[in-house]
Structure formats: C-alpha cells, structure tokens
Design a protein around this motif. Structure first.
Motif, PDB file in Angstrom:
ATOM      1  N   LEU A  31       0.831  -1.205   0.000  1.00 55.13           N
ATOM      2  CA  LEU A  31       0.000   0.000   0.000  1.00 55.13           C
ATOM      3  C   LEU A  31       0.863   1.252   0.000  1.00 55.13           C
ATOM      4  CD1 LEU A  31      -2.899   1.038   0.034  1.00 55.13           C
ATOM      5  CD2 LEU A  31      -2.808   1.026   2.523  1.00 55.13           C
ATOM      6  N   THR A  32       1.946   1.234   0.796  1.00 59.78           N
ATOM      7  CA  THR A  32       2.853   2.381   0.845  1.00 59.78           C
ATOM      8  C   THR A  32       3.540   2.595  -0.497  1.00 59.78           C
ATOM      9  OG1 THR A  32       3.267   2.105   3.215  1.00 59.78           O
ATOM     10  CG2 THR A  32       4.902   3.347   1.962  1.00 59.78           C
ATOM     11  N   LEU A 188      -7.020  10.994  -7.079  1.00 58.57           N
ATOM     12  CA  LEU A 188      -8.141  10.440  -6.316  1.00 58.57           C
ATOM     13  C   LEU A 188      -7.744   9.136  -5.644  1.00 58.57           C
ATOM     14  CD1 LEU A 188     -10.973  11.219  -8.896  1.00 58.57           C
ATOM     15  CD2 LEU A 188     -10.674  12.283  -6.651  1.00 58.57           C
ATOM     16  N   GLY A 189      -6.945   8.321  -6.349  1.00 58.13           N
ATOM     17  CA  GLY A 189      -6.479   7.072  -5.757  1.00 58.13           C
ATOM     18  C   GLY A 189      -5.630   7.316  -4.519  1.00 58.13           C
ATOM     19  N   VAL A 190      -4.709   8.278  -4.611  1.00 49.55           N
ATOM     20  CA  VAL A 190      -3.851   8.609  -3.469  1.00 49.55           C
ATOM     21  C   VAL A 190      -4.678   9.130  -2.299  1.00 49.55           C
ATOM     22  CG1 VAL A 190      -2.054  10.198  -2.654  1.00 49.55           C
ATOM     23  CG2 VAL A 190      -1.769   9.010  -4.829  1.00 49.55           C
ATOM     24  N   LEU A 191      -5.627   9.998  -2.586  1.00 53.77           N
ATOM     25  CA  LEU A 191      -6.477  10.550  -1.522  1.00 53.77           C
ATOM     26  C   LEU A 191      -7.280   9.458  -0.830  1.00 53.77           C
ATOM     27  CD1 LEU A 191      -7.794  13.836  -3.196  1.00 53.77           C
ATOM     28  CD2 LEU A 191      -6.138  13.635  -1.321  1.00 53.77           C
ATOM     29  N   PRO A 195      -5.847   7.682   4.117  1.00 50.99           N
ATOM     30  CA  PRO A 195      -6.373   7.383   5.464  1.00 50.99           C
ATOM     31  C   PRO A 195      -6.032   5.969   5.936  1.00 50.99           C
ATOM     32  CG  PRO A 195      -8.040   8.450   4.120  1.00 50.99           C
ATOM     33  CD  PRO A 195      -6.916   8.093   3.197  1.00 50.99           C
ATOM     34  N   PHE A 196      -5.898   5.036   4.992  1.00 51.94           N
ATOM     35  CA  PHE A 196      -5.576   3.656   5.361  1.00 51.94           C
ATOM     36  C   PHE A 196      -4.075   3.430   5.457  1.00 51.94           C
ATOM     37  CE2 PHE A 196      -9.549   3.714   2.972  1.00 51.94           C
ATOM     38  CZ  PHE A 196     -10.418   3.067   3.858  1.00 51.94           C
ATOM     39  N   LEU A 198      -1.489   5.973   6.097  1.00 51.60           N
ATOM     40  CA  LEU A 198      -0.731   6.775   7.063  1.00 51.60           C
ATOM     41  C   LEU A 198      -0.598   6.122   8.444  1.00 51.60           C
ATOM     42  CD1 LEU A 198      -1.879  10.421   6.234  1.00 51.60           C
ATOM     43  CD2 LEU A 198       0.334   9.353   5.766  1.00 51.60           C
ATOM     44  N   PRO A 199      -1.667   5.522   9.008  1.00 48.09           N
ATOM     45  CA  PRO A 199      -1.514   4.914  10.347  1.00 48.09           C
ATOM     46  C   PRO A 199      -0.531   3.755  10.373  1.00 48.09           C
ATOM     47  CG  PRO A 199      -3.830   5.245   9.822  1.00 48.09           C
ATOM     48  CD  PRO A 199      -3.062   5.473   8.558  1.00 48.09           C
ATOM     49  N   LYS A 200      -0.295   3.115   9.200  1.00 47.64           N
ATOM     50  CA  LYS A 200       0.576   1.946   9.166  1.00 47.64           C
ATOM     51  C   LYS A 200       1.802   2.191   8.287  1.00 47.64           C
ATOM     52  CE  LYS A 200      -3.347  -1.181   9.768  1.00 47.64           C
ATOM     53  NZ  LYS A 200      -4.095  -2.337   9.217  1.00 47.64           N
ATOM     54  N   LEU A 201       2.153   3.462   8.117  1.00 46.88           N
ATOM     55  CA  LEU A 201       3.254   3.813   7.232  1.00 46.88           C
ATOM     56  C   LEU A 201       4.566   3.268   7.770  1.00 46.88           C
ATOM     57  CD1 LEU A 201       3.938   5.375   4.641  1.00 46.88           C
ATOM     58  CD2 LEU A 201       4.396   7.375   6.064  1.00 46.88           C
TER      59      LEU A 201
END
Length: 296
Positions: A31-32, A188-191, A195-196, A198-201
């Motif tokens: 995801l990152t 739009l994909g990045v936005l 939220p999903f 950043l918490p697990k970056l």
C-alpha cells in the motif's frame, strides 16, 4: 499502426515495473509503495496536464468515471495483486494476469455494447495460449496442479478490476484528455489510500536504489505508461489495447534476463511468437482493411 507501437512500449514499461517491484516489496508495504509511487507520479503529471490542456481541473461530468478509474486501476488492481502474491505463487498470478484482455472485452461488451468478431475471439485465444506457454515454461501439464485457493480468487478480482478500469477510462476520456484522466485517477487514488496508509506507514532501507526504483515506477512505469495506455484506449478501444497486455510477461522475462541474469527458455521464445501472432490476428487485419479502403 503507431498506436500499436505505443501500446507495445506501454507493456515494456510495465514489465520494468514488475522487475523493480521485486526489489521494492522488500523495502515497504504494498500500500505504501502504491501510494508513494502515484504521489510522485502526480507531481510530474501536473505540468504535463497544464502544458497540454491549459487547465488542471476536469469538468464535473467527468468526476464519476475518474473516481472509478482511481478506485479500480490505481487502488484495487494493485492491492488485489499484492494480496494474491501473499497467498499463491507468482506463476499463478502471472498466468491469471493474462486474462486481463478477456476481462476488458467482457466489461466492454457488458457496459459499452462493444461486439467481438470471430477473428478477434480466435486472436484472444491464440494470444492467451502463448502467454500460458511462457508462464509455464512449456510445461503445459503443470496446469493440472493449478490450485484454486484464496490467492487465485484475489487475482481474478484484480483482473476484473482492470477490465472495469478500462471501461471507466473510455468514459472519462469523453470529457478529458488522457493526461488529465491519468492525473486525476492518480490523485483520487492517493487521496482514497492515505487514510488507510498513514496509520501503518512503514518503510526500511530508503537508500539510492530504493529511490531510483521508485522514480522509475513513478515516471516510466506510471506517468509515461499510463498516458500511453490511455491514449491507446482512446484511439483503438479497450479490447484491442488489452491484447497488448499479453506482452507483459514476455517483456518481464526479457528484462529479468538482461538485468537479473535469469535464464531465457526456448518455451519463452515460442510463446512470444504465439502471442505476436494472436495480437496480429486480433488487431492488425482491421487496420489493414482501413488502409485498403482509404487507398480505394
């Protein structure tokens, strides 16, 4: 013919993405990597769109298909593919990715009422057979051990997402250019992912090879490749463009041989010729007929 060449180049660029991706997955989460790659790509796309379109914002009527492009092609296709790789073998994933053109044809038939001729269906089957030869290294009997596990279903979901992405692209480009479509699908994909993500970056070993690979993925494998792909969708249609995705595993094998020293098998050469024959049967004859009518 020139648009077919552009689609071949698109396949080559995406093949480079697969090779660099083997290195990148050891440095950050899927995801990152997807988020970072598209965020950088969007930065480079902004001036491209400004120069070509003289504006940055699409009309409101293009928003819905652009959202679907971002969801299907930028997010879900990549997420499902990476998840599939954690649950099944790369060979299985590679084999199933060859179904992308069929998914595009089915999605185009359902949503756009695009018809398929007998010649096109035969071309699809021939090309798919060539990909099977490449992926299985000529050991077709190995297909008997192709187990339907959760990874297989996830990759089938990814293939379905790509078919929907191709249809959404065609709809979006009724109102915006391929450049703007690519930019806003990425934004739009990045936005949607942030939220999903950043918490697990998490990431490790952010060295020069890592950033070189990310930049290639962002610029060559995303900006240039997606622009060329969207041009292909706009000029020759979803189904014909999708046929050129069958070159992805072939170009990947060639780049792996050059860059990673992997062995090239006779089966890969044979499979390449079969794929070329299938794509030619599918796409080139119709273009040839147009030339004959123009000459007349």
């Amino acid at each position: 013919m020139r648009y077919y060449i552009l689609l071949m180049l698109t396949s080559l660029l995406w093949a480079g993405n697969f090779v660099t991706g083997k290195f990148l997955v050891g440095h950050a989460s899927p995801l990152t990597l997807t988020d970072l790659r598209w965020a950088i790509a969007d930065i480079f796309l902004v001036p491209v769109v400004w120069i070509s379109d003289k504006k940055l914002f699409p009309p409101l009527r293009a928003l819905v298909p652009l959202v679907f492009m971002g969801l299907t092609g930028v997010i879900f296709f990549n997420v499902f593919t990476y998840l599939a790789l954690t649950r099944t073998t790369p060979d299985n994933v590679g084999l199933l990715s060859a179904l992308n053109p069929i998914a595009i044809a089915i999605a185009s038939f359902i949503f756009l009422k695009e018809k398929l001729s007998v010649r096109q269906v035969i071309g699809m089957v021939v090309s798919l057979c060539g990909v099977v030869v490449v992926v299985t290294k000529g050991r077709i009997s190995g297909l008997t051990h192709f187990q339907v596990n959760s990874g297989v279903w996830l990759m089938l979901a990814a293939v379905g997402m790509w078919g929907l992405y191709a249809v959404a692209s065609r709809s979006a480009m009724k109102y915006v250019s391929p450049y703007m479509a690519t930019l806003w699908a990425g934004l739009l994909g990045v936005l949607f992912m942030l939220p999903f993500d950043l918490p697990k970056l998490t990431s490790v070993q952010l060295n020069t090879p890592f950033w070189s690979s990310i930049l290639y993925g962002a610029i060559g494998g995303t900006v240039v490749a997606m622009i060329l792909w969207n041009i292909g969708i706009q000029r020759v249609g979803e189904t014909k463009s999708g046929m050129f995705l069958n070159f992805n595993p072939i170009f990947t094998a060639a780049l792996a041989y050059v860059l990673m020293g992997e062995t090239v098998h006779v089966s890969q050469i044979v499979g390449t010729l079969i794929v070329i024959a299938g794509v030619s049967l599918f796409a080139i004859p119709k273009a040839h007929k147009r030339l004959i009518r123009q000459a007349a």
